[in-house]
Structure formats: structure tokens, C-alpha cells
Motif scaffolding. Structure first.
Motif, PDB file in Angstrom:
ATOM      1  N   ALA A   2       0.850  -1.199   0.000  1.00 15.04           N
ATOM      2  CA  ALA A   2       0.000   0.000   0.000  1.00 15.04           C
ATOM      3  C   ALA A   2       0.878   1.238   0.000  1.00 15.04           C
ATOM      4  CB  ALA A   2      -0.911   0.023   1.231  1.00 15.04           C
ATOM      5  N   GLY A   3       0.442   2.242  -0.731  1.00  7.08           N
ATOM      6  CA  GLY A   3       1.151   3.519  -0.743  1.00  7.08           C
ATOM      7  C   GLY A   3       0.456   4.486   0.190  1.00  7.08           C
ATOM      8  N   ILE A   4       1.247   5.230   0.921  1.00  5.39           N
ATOM      9  CA  ILE A   4       0.709   6.170   1.905  1.00  5.39           C
ATOM     10  C   ILE A   4       0.711   7.560   1.264  1.00  5.39           C
ATOM     11  CG2 ILE A   4       1.010   7.053   4.243  1.00  5.39           C
ATOM     12  CD1 ILE A   4       0.375   4.007   3.969  1.00  5.39           C
TER      13      ILE A   4
ATOM     14  N   ARG B 216       2.178  14.656   7.390  1.00  4.76           N
ATOM     15  CA  ARG B 216       3.178  13.596   7.565  1.00  4.76           C
ATOM     16  C   ARG B 216       2.455  12.346   8.029  1.00  4.76           C
ATOM     17  NH1 ARG B 216       4.770  12.899  12.996  1.00  4.76           N
ATOM     18  NH2 ARG B 216       3.631  14.293  14.367  1.00  4.76           N
ATOM     19  N   ALA B 217       3.079  11.202   7.770  1.00  3.65           N
ATOM     20  CA  ALA B 217       2.472   9.924   8.160  1.00  3.65           C
ATOM     21  C   ALA B 217       2.734   9.639   9.629  1.00  3.65           C
ATOM     22  CB  ALA B 217       3.040   8.800   7.304  1.00  3.65           C
TER      23      ALA B 217
ATOM     24  N   LEU C  85      -4.949   3.833   6.443  1.00  4.24           N
ATOM     25  CA  LEU C  85      -4.774   2.385   6.336  1.00  4.24           C
ATOM     26  C   LEU C  85      -5.118   1.697   7.653  1.00  4.24           C
ATOM     27  CD1 LEU C  85      -1.883   0.523   4.612  1.00  4.24           C
ATOM     28  CD2 LEU C  85      -2.456  -0.081   6.967  1.00  4.24           C
TER      29      LEU C  85
ATOM     30  N   ILE D  44      -2.364   3.759   9.740  1.00  5.05           N
ATOM     31  CA  ILE D  44      -1.402   4.727   9.207  1.00  5.05           C
ATOM     32  C   ILE D  44      -2.192   5.829   8.535  1.00  5.05           C
ATOM     33  CG2 ILE D  44       0.634   5.080   7.751  1.00  5.05           C
ATOM     34  CD1 ILE D  44       0.921   1.977   7.767  1.00  5.05           C
ATOM     35  N   ASP D  45      -2.123   7.030   9.100  1.00  7.15           N
ATOM     36  CA  ASP D  45      -2.832   8.139   8.471  1.00  7.15           C
ATOM     37  C   ASP D  45      -2.036   9.429   8.615  1.00  7.15           C
ATOM     38  OD1 ASP D  45      -3.411   8.647  11.130  1.00  7.15           O
ATOM     39  OD2 ASP D  45      -5.572   8.440  10.924  1.00  7.15           O
TER      40      ASP D  45
ATOM     41  N   ARG E 119       8.822   8.202  -0.472  1.00  7.21           N
ATOM     42  CA  ARG E 119       7.432   8.096  -0.013  1.00  7.21           C
ATOM     43  C   ARG E 119       7.324   6.849   0.860  1.00  7.21           C
ATOM     44  NH1 ARG E 119       4.396   4.359  -3.040  1.00  7.21           N
ATOM     45  NH2 ARG E 119       5.641   3.356  -4.651  1.00  7.21           N
ATOM     46  N   ALA E 120       6.323   6.852   1.742  1.00  3.14           N
ATOM     47  CA  ALA E 120       6.124   5.716   2.650  1.00  3.14           C
ATOM     48  C   ALA E 120       5.395   4.590   1.936  1.00  3.14           C
ATOM     49  CB  ALA E 120       5.333   6.163   3.877  1.00  3.14           C
TER      50      ALA E 120
END
Lengths: 168, 168
Positions: free
Chosen positions: A45-47, A55-56, A84, A142-143, B55-56
Motif C-alpha cells: 500500500a502507498g501512503i 506527515r504519516a 490504512l 497509518i494516516d 514516499r512511505a
């Protein structure tokens, strides 16, 4: 107020694609690393959180369980970032998403997410808040953290949707 | 070649702070969300991957188990991004890190990471590749995808470190 029953469907990458990623080792690129001692299932998965200076961050969500009938009265979305959910519980959970219709959530689709499988809601995708099943369940999330309003909530104005059984 | 035994210590936020984050609900900020149905343990780890256009991404690592004696002959680090490991197995794992000494890893420190607890190696922190324990174990991993060389590996030139027991 009308109540419309909706059926739960199996979660597939194809069916979920308009709403985000299915986070699963199924079909993932496999890389053998660490001198062969680790298998890496790469890039599940891409964030997408950098919009507006975000920022994550990683958080843990602990969800109370739901049981049918589950009534879907509202949806939410995050205009600035993906979100996520990966289950830590070994239990399935329900994923309810909807297409956008002129800035409001359209008719919802419900998916059963099996153990060991997560979802990554794409940025600005209507989804229902967490619907754990069977028992209190933990999820790694993850957000996005950062400036700006990243939460939009909308009630369905004249209809309720109802999930009467969680098995697809 | 000299072999130096190292002892395993309990993982605490304070002891691990020079190397990154401990990912745990212990001591985390708690927020009640979703109309009270979900508890959010907020911001357990920050993801630091944007250096050099990164990127994450989320991957799953499946690690073969190790058993004592575990020999530590090399370390690695990721100059461009943090790397987070969260265990999905319900089993402990070993975390071995080292301070930097003029561009090489110094004497390693070993920590026992209990079930339900992860670590986020800070960018450019020397650490040993994944050391699962007891059985094949899965981890959710958040690290960096992007241009540039994000992997540096160094053998200890004239010494080996050896972990003879995993219990602190």
C-alpha cells in the motif's frame, strides 16, 4: 425514513480498487532479503499524506465489536490523506465505502475483510467508521497528521442502510 | 577473531530513544473517537521517509526464526528513511542496534521486544536485520520507497558479538 438492506460481498482487489488498496500478501511482489532469512512482500500500500504539509503517523485503534443488524447512517472521508487499517486481532472486520455523488456519499458497498487482510482508504474516499466484529479488536492505522481539516462527515439525509448478515 | 557475549535487555522507551521509537500503546495519548466505539492510541511513531523524494510504503516481512546463540557479525542502516516493524505474530523478537562510530556500527545493544510491541528505527540508525524468535513470524513494515541508495551494510571487522540467551 426508508431502510435499505445491503449485502456484504467478499473483498477483492478489483472490487475495492475505486476506494483504495487491499493490504494482503496475495499477489504481492516477493523479495528474499537478509541473506535469505526474510521474505519481503513488497509495497502492499502507498501512503498518501503529504497534501497540505502532512506527515504519516502510526496509531493503534481499538474497536468495539458490532453485530448485525448494522445500521449505516453516515459516512466520513479524509480530504488530505489516505488511511490504512491493518487488523492485529486475527478476526474479520467489515469495510463499508461509497462513491462520491456531488460531494455526498452515494449508496454504500459493504465488504468482509478476512483475517490477515487490511485496507487503505484512498484520500477523500467515503467510508464508514471502524466496524470490528466478534470481539474488541486492535488495528494498526497509518494516516495523516498535519495542518488543515482532514475530516468530513455526512449523514444520509433520508435513508438508512442496514447490514443484516456479515457473511458474503 | 574475538567473540564478545552481549546480554539482552528489556525494551524501554528511554533506553531505545537514541535509536528510534518504541511502538506501543503504553503511555500513548488516548482519544475516544467514532461516537465512542473506538479508542485511538494516537501517534505511536512518526514516519521519516521524505528525504530525497521518498514516499512511505507498507510491506509485510516474514522472518525465519533464530535461536541462541545468535551471532551478530554485521549491521545495516537506511540513510534516507525510518523503518518500522510491528509484529503480527503474538511472539517476541530481538532488536539489535548500535551507535554510529565514525561511519561504522559501534558495540551493539540487544533488546527483547515483547508481543504487541514494535520498533521504528530512526533514519540512519545501525540495526541488525530482522531476528524473529520461536517460529516463522510476520511483521508489518513501514519504510521508504524512492530514488537514491537507502541501504548501507557493514561487517564488524575484527570481532563478533554473540547473544547466548534471549531473556533479559
Amino acid at each position: 425514513m426508508r431502510t435499505i438492506p445491503i449485502t456484504v460481498r467478499p473483498l477483492t482487489e478489483q472490487a475495492f480498487a475505486p476506494f483504495g488498496d487491499v493490504v494482503s500478501v496475495e499477489g504481492a511482489e516477493r523479495r528474499l532479503i537478509n541473506n535469505g532469512s526474510t521474505e519481503r512482500f513488497h509495497d502492499l500500500a502507498g501512503i498518501d499524506v503529504s497534501e497540505g504539509g502532512g506527515r504519516a503517523i502510526v496509531s493503534l485503534f481499538r474497536g468495539q465489536p458490532f453485530a448485525p443488524p448494522v445500521v449505516v447512517a453516515m459516512m466520513e472521508r479524509h480530504p488530505l490523506g489516505s488511511q490504512l487499517f491493518y487488523p492485529l486481532s486475527g478476526r474479520p472486520f467489515l469495510v463499508v465505502v461509497a462513491p462520491d455523488e456531488a460531494g455526498r456519499p452515494g449508496e454504500p458497498l459493504a465488504f468482509l475483510c478476512p483475517p490477515g487482510t487490511g485496507v487503505n482508504y484512498a484520500r477523500n474516499t467515503w467510508h464508514h467508521p471502524l466496524l470490528s466484529l466478534e470481539a474488541v479488536s486492535d488495528f494498526l492505522v497509518i494516516d495523516r497528521e498535519g495542518p488543515g481539516n482532514n475530516l468530513e462527515e455526512r449523514e444520509y439525509p433520508d435513508v438508512r442502510y442496514r447490514i443484516d448478515a456479515v457473511a458474503p
